[in-house]
Structure formats: C-alpha cells, structure tokens
Design a protein around this motif. Structure first.
Motif, short mmCIF file in Angstrom:
data_model
loop_
_atom_site.label_atom_id
_atom_site.label_comp_id
_atom_site.label_asym_id
_atom_site.label_seq_id
_atom_site.Cartn_x
_atom_site.Cartn_y
_atom_site.Cartn_z
N VAL A 18 0.84 -1.20 0.00
CA VAL A 18 0.00 0.00 0.00
C VAL A 18 0.87 1.25 0.00
O VAL A 18 0.60 2.22 -0.71
N PHE A 19 1.92 1.22 0.80
CA PHE A 19 2.84 2.36 0.86
C PHE A 19 3.44 2.65 -0.51
O PHE A 19 3.50 3.80 -0.95
N ASP A 20 3.91 1.60 -1.18
CA ASP A 20 4.49 1.78 -2.52
C ASP A 20 3.48 2.38 -3.48
O ASP A 20 3.83 3.24 -4.30
N ARG A 21 2.25 1.92 -3.39
CA ARG A 21 1.22 2.43 -4.30
C ARG A 21 0.87 3.88 -3.99
O ARG A 21 0.72 4.70 -4.90
N GLU A 22 0.76 4.20 -2.71
CA GLU A 22 0.33 5.54 -2.32
C GLU A 22 1.42 6.60 -2.48
O GLU A 22 1.13 7.79 -2.48
N THR A 23 2.66 6.17 -2.60
CA THR A 23 3.75 7.14 -2.74
C THR A 23 4.26 7.24 -4.17
O THR A 23 5.31 7.83 -4.43
N LEU A 24 3.54 6.68 -5.11
CA LEU A 24 3.97 6.75 -6.51
C LEU A 24 4.09 8.18 -7.00
O LEU A 24 4.95 8.50 -7.82
N ASN A 77 -0.79 13.92 11.93
CA ASN A 77 -2.00 13.40 12.56
C ASN A 77 -1.89 11.89 12.65
O ASN A 77 -1.91 11.19 11.64
N LEU A 78 -1.76 11.38 13.87
CA LEU A 78 -1.68 9.94 14.13
C LEU A 78 -2.83 9.48 15.02
O LEU A 78 -2.70 8.48 15.74
N SER A 79 -3.94 10.17 14.98
CA SER A 79 -5.09 9.77 15.79
C SER A 79 -5.65 8.45 15.29
O SER A 79 -5.51 8.09 14.12
N LEU A 114 -2.83 9.90 4.07
CA LEU A 114 -2.83 8.44 4.03
C LEU A 114 -3.79 7.88 5.08
O LEU A 114 -3.51 6.90 5.75
N THR A 115 -4.94 8.51 5.23
CA THR A 115 -5.92 8.06 6.21
C THR A 115 -6.57 6.76 5.77
O THR A 115 -6.78 6.51 4.57
N MET A 116 -6.87 5.91 6.74
CA MET A 116 -7.65 4.68 6.53
C MET A 116 -7.04 3.80 5.45
O MET A 116 -7.73 3.28 4.57
N LEU A 170 -2.07 10.55 8.95
CA LEU A 170 -2.10 9.08 9.06
C LEU A 170 -3.24 8.62 9.96
O LEU A 170 -3.17 7.57 10.60
N ASP A 171 -4.30 9.37 10.00
CA ASP A 171 -5.46 9.06 10.85
C ASP A 171 -6.06 7.71 10.47
O ASP A 171 -6.12 7.33 9.29
#
Length: 705
Positions: free
Chosen positions: A497-503, A570-572, A527-529, A549-550
């Motif tokens: 997911v990280f690789d996909r979201e940071t493209l 945001n790490l809530s 990158l919430t949820m 990062l909620d």
C-alpha cells in the motif's frame, strides 16, 4: 451412571508399581546430582586424570546436551593427556572420542554439542579419516534423512575432502556431482526434505561454473520439472516452494540516494537521505572551497534516531570553528555504504555540490523553520554528472550495460528472458491455486512473483497498478486463511500500500538503479484509513510539511525522527503505545495522538526526555500534542492529575492537550448554549474560554551570533 464417551482411557497402575517407578526415578536423580557435585569438585581442583574423565563420561551418557561438560572434557583431554602424547597416542585418544560420540549420537542424533565435539577431534588429528566420516554420516541420514545436523556435518566433511583435493579440480567436481545425485535420491524419497533441497542449491552453483549456457538451461528445465512434481504432490509443504523461489531468483536491489541538502548554517548541517537503512563503513567526505582551493571540512556524520550508527537519514554537523565557503561538496563511494538489507549495494560513486550563498546568514534566527531550505530535497542540490575519481585517483566508470537475472543459474542481456520466466511461473501457480484455493503457499509465491514482475515495468504503468492491487488482495486473503501469521501479512500489505500511495512522490525511474523524487512534490500527504501498520520508508517523507495518518494500525512513532521538514502530523486512531522519536523531528509544531493506546505516564514522557538536547530545545520551537482518549488519562487519575505531573517535567516547549477535540467542541457548544440561555433570561453575557490545554513553556532560545 455418567457417560465416559469422549474421555481418554487411563490405565491405572498398581500402587506397588507406582512406588517402584518413583524409587527408580529418585535413584537416577540422586545419582545425577551426585555426579554434578563431583564435576564441580573436578573443576575446582583442576584434576586432569582418568577419574576426572570418567565423571564427564558418566554425566554425558545421562545428559549429552550438557555443553559445559563437553568443555570440561576437552580441557581434561588437552591438559591431562594430549599435551604430552606422541602422534600415535594422540590419534588413538581422538579415535576413542569419536567412538564415544558415535555411541551417544545413536541416542540423540540432533545434539549440537556432540557434532561439535566430533569436529574438534577431527580437526586436531594428524591424519583424520574424512572418508570414514562420510560413511558414518550416511548411516545417520539413512535413519533420519531430515536431520539437518547430519546434513550440516556432511557439508563440512565434503569441504574438508575438497581441501584435500584442491589441486585436483576433477575430483572436486565429481564429488559435487555425487552429492547432487545424493540429494536427488533423498528428495525422491521425501519431497519434504528441506535440508536436501538446500544442499542441492549450494551444489548447483558449483556445478554450473563448468557448464555451457545450453547445459545450464537443460539443468534448469529439469529442476523446474522436479520442483513442480513436489509442489503438486504436496502444495502445503514449504520445502519445494522455497527451492522454487531460489531457482527463479531475485534480482539484486540497489541502494538509492534520494538526495542531499543543507538544513542549517549555524552550525553547518548537511542531510543525505537513502531509500533504506544503511551503515557507513567510511565517513562521507565533505569539502569546501576557500580561495579557489578545496579544503576538507571537519565534522561528524550521525544517523537520526537513538542509534546514530545506522539509519536512512544521515546528518553531517561541522566541527566547532570550521569555516566553509560558498559551496560544499559531499562525496562517497560504493564501498562507503553498507545496506542492512542483505544483497543491496550502492551502484556507483555519488557527488553532491551544495550552495551556501543563497541565504542571508545575518537574518537567520533561532527558528529552524527559517533554516530549512523550502524546496524538495532533490532540488536543493546539483548532482554532478560524470565519472568520479576514487580514493586512489582512478576513475570509476559506469557500466555500459548490465545483465539481468533470469534464474539463479542464468542471466540475460535483456529483460525478455526474465519476463518470460516470471509470466510462465505465474501462470503455473495460478493453475494450482484454482485447484487448491485456500492453500497459503501458492498464494504467497504468486505475490512474490508478481512483485518481481512489477520490477520489470514502469512504476506508473497500468500493469504496475494492476499488480499492486492484486498483491494487496492476496495479502488480505492470506490474513483470512492463515490468521496465525496475520502480522506478517499485514506488514507485507503495508509495504504494498505504501508503494502504491507514494507513486506520486517518485519519478518513473523504471528499473534504473537510482530512485529520484518527481519534479512536482506535494507539501502534504493524506494516508488516512489505509490499514498501514508502519511507515516502511520514512525518508520518502523528508520534504513534507504535513502528514495525515489518521485511522490506520500504526504501532510506533519512531519514523518521526526522519521527518526533518514536517510541521503537522495526525496519528489519531492508531495503535501507538509509546511516544518515541519526537526529539529528532526538528520542525514539528503539531502532533495529534488522540485515541491511541498510550497507557502509562512514562510512555508519554518518553518522547520528551531528551527534548533539551534535541533540535527543538536548541531552536526554541514548541509543539502542541493532543493526547485525548488515551488510556493514560484514566489510568493516571484524569486530566488534572496529569497536568500537575506535567509541571514537574520542566520547561521543554510542549503544549499538552489532554481532552479530545470532540469533547472540547461538545463542552464549548454546551457553554455557548448556557450563555445564550443566560442572555435570553436578561443576564449579562459572560466571557468564557475552554481550550483544555496547558502551556508549559514559551521560552525561545536563539542561536548565538
């Protein structure tokens, strides 16, 4: 009468038999404890005679894994018998020891210490019989062909025989072929023999050195046939799958340098970021030009975080009193960097030339936010293109072309062979999954093969997106069918997911060694949820100003230490139990940790214990932290008690808000309604403020001019 259905039948022993068994066990234990006491006397008195040796013999017959006794036995043999013995006598002593070990191995063939003692004997004999040892270990593997101790000892014996024949290469090659055939026979008897598969992989590489490309291809085809026969026989067994992955091979990953930047001028600080955790074998060279002459700049390199010896972000701080010119140069070579992840290497020397004249040094205040260059990390630098002279003065040339791994035994000048193999194996695994849809191993292998295929295409292509989506789905399926290994699959899913979201952050480098940031970079990232359990490559976020990062499943805040430019995080609604790494986030202004799992006061304070020594204390910055809805509030007696305890921490530039934002808003609305009601009743309008927070310190510390 109560039913006995489903109950295990237990045979009742006669009282006299029970008593006799207990007496025997008591006598055995008493004898064993007596031998231990006698051994202690032997050690204390430093006896080196036959009586002392007999004590170790008796103990080892009862407890062959008692490694201390083996050590004492070797000491007795060396100092009491071997030091004064001639070669014939010494060889006879060692032979007796080999016989003694062999007897005990029959009782416990998986004892590390007995196999180790056997090696010790052979290595000290003047004429060891390695061929005899090979015959001995053959017998043990006939009894238990999966005894990995026996296989390891067998490889040891073969290495010794090869050393004897080091001048006769044909003998060495013939022996490797014989061992390869031996593994074949064991695998045909039992496909679940991991040791045999592993031994086979070590032998194939040696045999392939003397093969032509056609012969290599032929043996590779045979190996794929063998492993597929094993996989279809028992798809749940991991041995053949692991060999299959080895056979397919993984191309070597390179270490990528994300960039370098000047982040501070008083003192001069330079940051270099990598795409993975590395160690420095040699400190990077930093030089400056003074009066058109290159001068080394003294200073120290440290990684961010609690362990300054490894990390993905490294900071150079100049030594006190050092002077630098309008530019500084950072230079490092391939051998200077060592990856923590096995197999990763830096492909070429790197040189960065950084400007220091773009800032008016007289206007720089103590606020680090004024010191941080506001651009993307990669665009704070001019990367010098071209060959770089090595420490010995030679020029390191870039390879004109590179071979791509096809299998562990073959390679190709192009990617066509690699792609063809991966597609063929992917199709084969898909067929097996159709037959065994809930078998975890084919699903894991399919995910691995798809990830390898993704390395061969453009990272922004539609095919890459489809591969990413399927791999994520496969991890989710694995979580459902193999819950005992849920955390492993969740971490793998997080990476995908990280690789996909940071493209959007990464330039389309396809398969080039160097990863580069894209020309247009966001200042913030949402990158919430996403179901993230951690941040795999936090150095990707080094240029961000805000990160949301909620509502994930993140357990640690240590990644904050690499976010040198971040202002708001945001790490809530995560799973964080302890506040860490915040003292290394120099630009942080706002941190939301509401609704996490921080349960103890110490886990709150832990994030700030080094605050005065960290960047925030030196620059006078402050940070607001939201801790509402964490168990610590109830566990420690509520907000008021925590506020009083927080005063004891001292002035560290932190504002703690103990209540959740939702609760504060609800209280504010209630107060407004009360005020409105009082006004409607003809009363005076009051002036109330409820913020639920406490400012501990607003002290600003500026740099000395």
């Amino acid at each position: 009468m109560a039913s006995r259905h489903g109950q295990k039948k237990v045979k009742e022993e006669a009282p006299e038999l029970v008593k006799a068994r207990e007496e025997r066990e008591s006598a055995i234990l008493k004898d064993y404890l007596g031998l231990k006491e006698t051994l202690k006397e032997v050690i204390d008195s430093q006896k080196r005679d036959n009586d002392a040796l007999k004590v170790t013999t008796a103990l080892l017959r009862k407890s062959p894994d008692y490694y201390t006794v083996w050590n004492v036995r070797r000491t007795i043999l060396k100092e009491g018998f071997l030091d004064s013995a001639d070669d014939d006598t010494a060889n006879q002593i060692y032979t007796n020891e080999l016989d003694f070990v062999q007897e005990n191995l029959k009782l416990n063939p998986k004892s590390y210490w007995m196999w180790n003692h056997r090696r010790w004997c052979l290595e000290h004999m003047s004429q060891p019989r390695w061929d005899r040892e090979l015959g001995m270990v053959n017998k043990f593997l006939e009894i238990d062909s999966r005894n990995f101790h026996g296989w390891d000892y067998r490889r040891y014996i073969i290495r010794q025989l090869d050393l004897v024949d080091k001048e006769a290469s044909d003998n060495v090659l013939d022996r490797a072929q014989a061992e390869f055939d031996f593994t074949t026979s064991k695998i045909h008897k039992n496909f679940s023999n991991y040791s045999a598969w592993h031994n086979r992989s070590t032998l194939l590489g040696k045999l392939a050195e003397a093969m032509t490309e056609e012969e290599k291809q032929s043996i590779v085809d045979n190996e794929f046939d063998l492993v597929k026969n094993a996989i279809y026989t028992d798809p749940e067994d991991q041995s053949a799958w692991l060999y299959d992955l080895w056979l397919i091979g993984r191309e070597q990953k390179s270490i990528s340098v994300l960039g370098a930047s000047v982040i501070s001028f008083h003192p001069l600080e330079i940051v270099v970021a990598f795409d993975q955790t590395v160690k420095l074998r040699n400190a990077f060279t930093v030089s400056t030009r003074l009066e058109h002459v290159a001068v080394p700049l003294e200073g120290e390199w440290k990684a961010t975080g609690s362990d300054a010896s490894l990390g993905s972000v490294w900071i150079f701080q100049q030594a006190p009193g050092a002077v630098y010119g309008p530019t500084v140069e950072v230079l490092f070579f391939t051998e200077d960097v060592c990856a923590v992840r096995a197999g990763s290497t830096l492909q070429s020397a790197v040189c960065f030339e950084l400007e220091t004249l773009n800032q008016d040094l007289n206007e720089i205040s103590g606020q680090l936010t004024r010191l941080v260059v506001g651009k993307n990390l990669m665009f704070d630098v001019t990367k010098r293109i071209g060959p770089v002279a090595g420490p010995d003065g030679t020029i390191e040339t870039q390879p004109s072309s590179s071979k791509h791994l096809v299998t562990s035994l073959t390679s190709s000048e192009s990617l066509e062979g690699r792609v063809e193999l991966l597609q063929r194996e992917i199709a084969s695994v898909r067929e097996l999954i159709e037959i065994e849809p809930d078998c975890k191993w084919p699903i894991q292998i399919l995910s691995t093969l798809l990830s390898e295929l993704r390395e061969t295409v453009s990272i922004h292509s539609m095919q890459a997106k489809e591969i990413d989506d399927e791999c994520i789905e496969l991890q989710e399926k694995l979580i459902s069918i193999d819950p005992l290994r849920q955390e492993r699959y969740e971490d793998r899913r997080t990476q995908l997911v990280f690789d996909r979201e940071t493209l959007s952050i990464i330039k389309d480098s396809k398969r080039f060694p160097e990863i580069e940031f894209a020309p247009e970079q966001p200042r913030g990232l949402d990158l919430t949820m996403r179901g993230l359990t951690h941040i795999p490559t936090s150095s990707y976020f080094i240029h961000l100003h805000s990160l949301n990062l909620d509502s994930n499943a993140i357990k640690s805040t240590r990644f904050l230490r690499n976010l040198l430019n971040v202002r708001r995080v945001n790490l809530s609604n995560n799973l964080i139990e302890r506040l860490e790494g915040v003292q290394h986030a120099p630009s942080l202004e706002f941190l939301n940790l509401e609704n996490n799992m921080i349960a103890k006061w110490e886990d709150v304070v832990a994030g700030f214990v080094f605050w005065r020594e960290g960047k925030l204390a030196r620059t006078g910055c402050s940070v607001k932290v939201l801790l509402g809805l964490n168990p610590v509030i109830e566990n420690e007696g509520g907000e008021n008690v925590l506020e009083q305890r927080w005063e004891d921490v001292g002035e560290v530039g932190i504002e703690i808000q103990w209540k959740s934002n939702e609760l504060l808003l609800a209280e504010q609305e209630e107060l407004e309604q009360q005020l409105q009601g009082a006004k409607d009743d003809g009363g005076e309008q009051g002036s109330f403020k409820m913020d639920g927070s406490r400012r501990v310190s607003t002290t600003v510390v500026e740099f000395a001019s």
